[in-house]
Design an enzyme around this catalytic site. Structure first.
Site: not given
Ligand SMILES: NC(=O)c1ccc[n+]([C@@H]2O[C@H](COP(=O)([O-])OP(=O)(O)OC[C@H]3O[C@@H](n4cnc5c(N)ncnc54)[C@H](O)[C@@H]3O)[C@@H](O)[C@H]2O)c1
Ligand SMILES: O=C(O)C1=N[C@H](C(=O)O)CCC1
Length: 274
Positions: A106, A163, A42, A174, A17-18, A21, A130-131, A167
């Site tokens: 995600g 990105h 978290e 994607t 949650a922190s 995303m 979905a990625g 990352k």
């Molecule tokens: N599918 C999509 O549309 C999409 C879009 C954006 C990001 N993403 C993916 O989402 C993921 C997160 O991206 P982000 O930029 O938010 O990362 P981030 O590092 O900002 O956030 C990840 C969060 O997950 C928490 N976390 C990790 N392990 C945990 C656990 N065991 N229990 C609870 N919380 C836990 C971390 O403390 C952190 O707050 C990445 O894999 C990214 O590629 C996917």
């Molecule tokens: O910010 C990220 O990390 C993102 N991850 C996804 C990916 O790996 O494609 C989607 C876009 C943002």
């Protein structure tokens, strides 16, 4: 207090949650009339555990205390929206299935073994993974499939993604979706033609390969090009995300779409009917 819980709508847990995303998803859920927030999760030891999620995010209290207990959180939810890290997501897939909650994944950077574990959990519950959850990218997947099917190997296919500097995985989820779509369009297996991470004396490009290039820098939200390059002409399909809200919107749609569906491992093409 934003988004007063409504008993008639699905209760949602946001994991991580922190995170970038996670916070976007908490906002999206609390602003939605179609679902409500029941828990924010978290990892153990995180500074936000025990705090109200709204105040931890720097706003008004939301009446939901951040927890590090997934079992208790999932027990009161109809859906878990999970953008965290591979190890966490695999563990959550089993726990969400036990709670019979829809699991929207995600998280990217999953290994083949991680995906196999998620597949096993999907025998017992609905999982949407979905990625990229945006409408635009999922349309681009379908366009990529069509263009790849229409062109022969005189057109070299390259997937280029950019990105933000934080990352941790490459190629992006994607980029892999787009590479899979191009391979499907061509009638080949991506694993047989994938070319990532060129460096040094690589030799000339192999006909039929699908290449990947990853750029990391600054605060780039997510940009993807699929280039079809031949002698004398080039086609580029492009998606640019400028706001993470597009991913959050897709994830909420998936959580609601998954309610009362048969168990299975679905993707955003299923959700969007593309
Ligand atoms: N599918 C999509 O549309 C999409 C879009 C954006 C990001 N993403 C993916 O989402 C993921 C997160 O991206 P982000 O930029 O938010 O990362 P981030 O590092 O900002 O956030 C990840 C969060 O997950 C928490 N976390 C990790 N392990 C945990 C656990 N065991 N229990 C609870 N919380 C836990 C971390 O403390 C952190 O707050 C990445 O894999 C990214 O590629 C996917
Ligand atoms: O910010 C990220 O990390 C993102 N991850 C996804 C990916 O790996 O494609 C989607 C876009 C943002």
């Amino acid at each position: 207090m934003m988004g007063t819980p409504m008993t008639g709508t699905p209760g949602i847990v946001i994991t991580g949650a922190s995170g970038r995303m996670g916070q976007m998803l908490v906002q999206a859920v609390t602003q939605s009339d179609a679902c409500h927030l029941v828990a924010a999760l978290e990892r153990e030891g995180h500074a936000w555990v025990g705090q109200d999620i709204g105040t931890a995010m720097g706003g008004a209290a939301l009446g939901v205390t951040v927890t590090d207990d997934p079992v208790a959180a999932f027990a009161k939810a109809q859906a878990v929206i999970d953008f965290t890290a591979p190890a966490a997501t695999v563990a959550f897939a089993g726990l969400a299935a036990q709670a019979r909650a829809v699991h929207v994944i995600g998280t990217t950077g999953l290994s083949d073994d991680d995906i196999a574990a998620i597949d096993r959990a999907a025998h017992h519950a609905v999982i949407v993974r979905a990625g990229n959850m945006s409408l635009g990218v999922n349309l681009l997947v379908q366009l990529t499939k069509k263009v790849a099917a229409a062109l022969d190997e005189d057109f070299d296919i390259e997937v280029i993604e950019a990105h933000h500097r934080h990352k941790v995985d490459a190629p992006s989820g994607t980029a892999l979706m787009l590479g899979e779509a191009a391979a499907t369009g061509r009638g080949v297996e991506l694993a047989d033609v994938r070319d990532s991470g060129r460096d040094g004396i690589t030799g000339a490009r192999k006909r039929g390969d699908i290449g990947f290039t990853a750029i990391r820098g600054g605060d780039i939200v997510g940009e993807h090009d699929v280039m079809f390059a031949a002698d004398g002409e080039r086609i580029t399909l492009r998606h640019v995300a400028t706001d993470r809200r597009v991913f959050a919107r897709g994830a909420l749609k998936a959580a609601i779409w998954g309610q009362d569906r048969a168990p299975g491992h679905y993707d955003m093409l299923d959700v969007l009917g593309l």
